[in-house]
Design an enzyme around this catalytic site. Structure first.
Site, mmCIF file in Angstrom:
data_model
loop_
_atom_site.group_PDB
_atom_site.id
_atom_site.type_symbol
_atom_site.label_atom_id
_atom_site.label_comp_id
_atom_site.label_asym_id
_atom_site.label_seq_id
_atom_site.Cartn_x
_atom_site.Cartn_y
_atom_site.Cartn_z
ATOM 1 N N ASP A 49 0.829 -1.222 0.000
ATOM 2 C CA ASP A 49 0.000 0.000 0.000
ATOM 3 C C ASP A 49 0.859 1.265 0.000
ATOM 4 O OD1 ASP A 49 -2.200 -1.620 0.030
ATOM 5 O OD2 ASP A 49 -3.110 -0.778 1.832
ATOM 6 N N ASN A 94 -4.729 -2.196 -4.371
ATOM 7 C CA ASN A 94 -5.987 -2.231 -3.620
ATOM 8 C C ASN A 94 -5.858 -1.354 -2.374
ATOM 9 O OD1 ASN A 94 -8.559 -2.866 -2.871
ATOM 10 N ND2 ASN A 94 -8.125 -4.985 -2.285
ATOM 11 N N ASP A 314 -10.986 -3.005 11.464
ATOM 12 C CA ASP A 314 -9.888 -3.892 11.028
ATOM 13 C C ASP A 314 -9.507 -4.856 12.146
ATOM 14 O OD1 ASP A 314 -10.022 -2.354 8.780
ATOM 15 O OD2 ASP A 314 -8.018 -1.477 8.950
ATOM 16 N N HIS A 386 -5.077 -9.602 3.269
ATOM 17 C CA HIS A 386 -4.003 -9.732 4.265
ATOM 18 C C HIS A 386 -4.533 -10.077 5.650
ATOM 19 C CE1 HIS A 386 -4.526 -5.213 5.302
ATOM 20 N NE2 HIS A 386 -5.504 -5.576 4.530
ATOM 21 N N ARG A 387 -5.670 -9.455 6.020
ATOM 22 C CA ARG A 387 -6.160 -9.694 7.394
ATOM 23 C C ARG A 387 -6.754 -11.092 7.565
ATOM 24 N NH1 ARG A 387 -4.779 -5.194 9.507
ATOM 25 N NH2 ARG A 387 -5.094 -3.301 8.289
ATOM 26 N N LYS A 412 0.264 -6.618 1.632
ATOM 27 C CA LYS A 412 -0.466 -5.332 1.554
ATOM 28 C C LYS A 412 -0.059 -4.415 2.705
ATOM 29 C CE LYS A 412 -5.085 -3.455 0.679
ATOM 30 N NZ LYS A 412 -5.349 -2.403 1.636
HETATM 31 O O1 LIG Z 1 -8.451 5.857 6.924
HETATM 32 C C1 LIG Z 1 -7.825 4.810 7.063
HETATM 33 O O2 LIG Z 1 -6.579 4.779 7.148
HETATM 34 C C2 LIG Z 1 -8.574 3.550 7.141
HETATM 35 C C3 LIG Z 1 -9.920 3.561 7.435
HETATM 36 C C4 LIG Z 1 -10.725 2.339 7.594
HETATM 37 O O3 LIG Z 1 -11.560 2.215 6.476
HETATM 38 P P1 LIG Z 1 -13.125 2.674 6.475
HETATM 39 O O4 LIG Z 1 -13.205 4.093 6.875
HETATM 40 O O5 LIG Z 1 -13.508 2.443 5.047
HETATM 41 O O6 LIG Z 1 -13.827 1.762 7.441
HETATM 42 C C5 LIG Z 1 -9.853 1.095 7.718
HETATM 43 O O7 LIG Z 1 -10.627 -0.063 7.533
HETATM 44 C C6 LIG Z 1 -8.724 1.096 6.720
HETATM 45 O O8 LIG Z 1 -7.911 -0.056 6.840
HETATM 46 C C7 LIG Z 1 -7.830 2.287 6.927
HETATM 47 C C1 LIG Z 2 -9.556 -1.994 4.821
HETATM 48 C C2 LIG Z 2 -8.234 -2.027 4.705
HETATM 49 O O1 LIG Z 2 -7.513 -1.402 3.739
HETATM 50 P P1 LIG Z 2 -7.749 -0.095 2.837
HETATM 51 O O2 LIG Z 2 -6.802 0.922 3.369
HETATM 52 O O3 LIG Z 2 -7.397 -0.530 1.457
HETATM 53 O O4 LIG Z 2 -9.173 0.327 2.966
HETATM 54 C C3 LIG Z 2 -7.424 -2.823 5.664
HETATM 55 O O5 LIG Z 2 -6.190 -2.645 5.676
HETATM 56 O O6 LIG Z 2 -7.969 -3.631 6.422
#
Ligand SMILES: O=C(O)C1=C[C@@H](OP(=O)(O)O)[C@@H](O)[C@H](O)C1
Ligand SMILES: C=C(OP(=O)(O)O)C(=O)O
Length: 426
Positions: A49, A94, A314, A386-387, A412
């Protein structure tokens, strides 16, 4: 397909320095790129990422120097939004934390851009963000399906104004809008429509914006006011905390199996909501000890819990995996947006937990898990998530062992996860 077989583990013990936070790394990189001055980021996460964000910044004309181990990055800030003469197609895998914020940042910039990603990214919504950016002057169109990447952006700056943004699918849309709002021509007032999910991620955003010199006021996460015409200013040095979501697997391991695990790099001083995972684990019966930048977990007699998990979507997956080892039923609710992440995580979790013998009920926005009579050894599908891979490594703490299909999908956010996990297993 690669498979990783984990034999039953009898004891866990040790200390893990958790790699940098994904959420903080990608936010800090983007703000450092647009800020005035040079920023030295340390403990940056080295994972897919973050690589996508770094590659995007190169394509956008940002100079930076990465250390050999890729955890230190010196970024030369532009002092303004991007301005790129040649049309750019930017592939973001992703990575939600790259796709959503860059979509907003490129609408604010000058140039012609296409943002693309992996097939799953084309199923992850972005429409609520685009709908909020358009009234501010953004020119964004969909290249395939309405409301989803890939998107085409004709960057031409953003004006001020009052906008609404839906909060009920993802907080990343609001995060993206907040990060660009100070650089719009005028003040921006953001009103949230519906329940704002994953609120603690907004706190991460506001905290990092503040480190880069911008303050935002808000009224109980319903209305945000951002002064326009500002610049981000580099704080000079920026230390990325350890990733609290990544810490959850190690903390859960000790709670399930015994011994004691100390994770360092996250603790009471953390800006990440996912440190609250330790409280959820404690409610299940784990013994937790907190320090400013560490958390220690020890075995408790785990029991099922009934919890709203909207604030830690998460790390909540790790609680679902730990529920297999708890007495009684665990119910995790208000997690509808598990369905729009790396995979439909509600369906994936229910299917794979059932394979190991757990009794599972999958609802529209909740999951209920009762432990199996005896854990079964199974080959776990990970759905390029990944999770899923990291959560199901915990099944090796039972008597049966586990097989993880496609273990490399942890790249990821945690490429060396299985090495780190085996280092605490004895
Ligand atoms: O802003 C961020 O860094 C994230 C917000 C969350 O997503 P959502 O806001 O879509 O739930 C989380 O699941 C993701 O892994 C990271
Ligand atoms: C939802 C996740 O990733 P993303 O930042 O792509 O939304 C995650 O890391 O669990």
């Amino acid at each position: 397909m690669k498979q990783l077989e984990l034999a039953p583990i009898s004891r866990v013990d040790g200390e893990i320095n958790i790699p940098g936070s994904k959420s903080i790394s990608n936010r800090a990189l983007l703000l450092a790129a647009m800020a005035q001055g040079q920023t030295t980021l340390t403990n940056l996460l080295d994972s897919d990422d973050i690589r996508h964000m770094l590659t995007a910044l190169s394509q956008l004309g940002v100079s930076y120097e990465l250390s050999a181990d890729k955890t230190r990055c010196v970024v030369q800030g532009l002092g303004k939004a991007f301005n790129v003469a040649d049309a750019q197609t930017i592939f973001l895998g992703n990575a939600g934390t790259a796709m959503r914020p860059l979509c907003a940042a490129l609408a604010l910039s000058q140039g012609e851009f296409e943002l693309t990603g992996e097939p799953r990214m084309e199923e992850r919504p972005i429409g609520d963000l685009v709908d909020a950016l358009r009234p501010l002057g953004a020119n964004i169109s969909y290249l395939k399906n309405e409301g989803f990447p890939p998107v085409k952006i004709q960057g031409m700056g953003l004006r001020g104004g009052s906008v609404e943004i839906a909060g009920d699918l993802s907080s990343q849309f609001l995060t993206a809008l907040l990060m660009v709002a100070p650089m719009a021509d005028g003040d921006i007032v953001i009103n949230i429509k519906g329940e704002l999910v994953s609120k603690p991620y907004i706190d991460i955003t506001l905290s990092i914006m503040k480190k880069f010199g911008v303050e935002v006021t808000h009224n109980r996460y319903q209305r945000f006011v951002v002064k326009g015409g500002q610049h981000y200013v580099s704080p000079g040095r920026f230390l990325v905390e350890g990733d609290a979501s990544s810490a959850s697997y190690f903390l859960a391991a000790a709670a399930i199996k015994g011994g004691s695990i100390k994770v360092t790099g996250v603790g009471t001083a953390s800006i990440q909501g996912d440190v609250k995972f330790a409280d959820a684990l404690s409610a299940m019966g784990a013994e937790i000890e907190w320090g400013e930048d560490y958390i220690i977990s020890r075995k408790g007699q785990l029991k099922g819990v009934n919890m709203d998990m909207n604030h830690i979507p998460d790390a909540a997956m790790t609680i679902a995996a730990a529920a297999v080892f708890a007495r009684g039923t665990t119910r995790l609710s208000n997690i509808y947006n598990w369905r729009i992440k790396e995979t439909d995580r509600l369906a994936a979790m229910a299917t794979e937990l059932t394979k190991v013998g757990a009794h599972v009920k999958e609802g529209h926005d909740y999951i209920e898990i009762s432990p199996p009579e005896a854990l079964k050894k199974a080959a776990i599908d990970t759905y390029n998530d990944h999770r899923m891979a990291m959560c199901f490594s915990l099944m090796a703490l039972g008597d049966a062992g586990v097989i993880i299909n496609d273990p490399d999908c942890t790249s990821k956010t945690f490429p060396n996860y299985f090495e780190a996990f085996s280092s605490i297993c004895h």
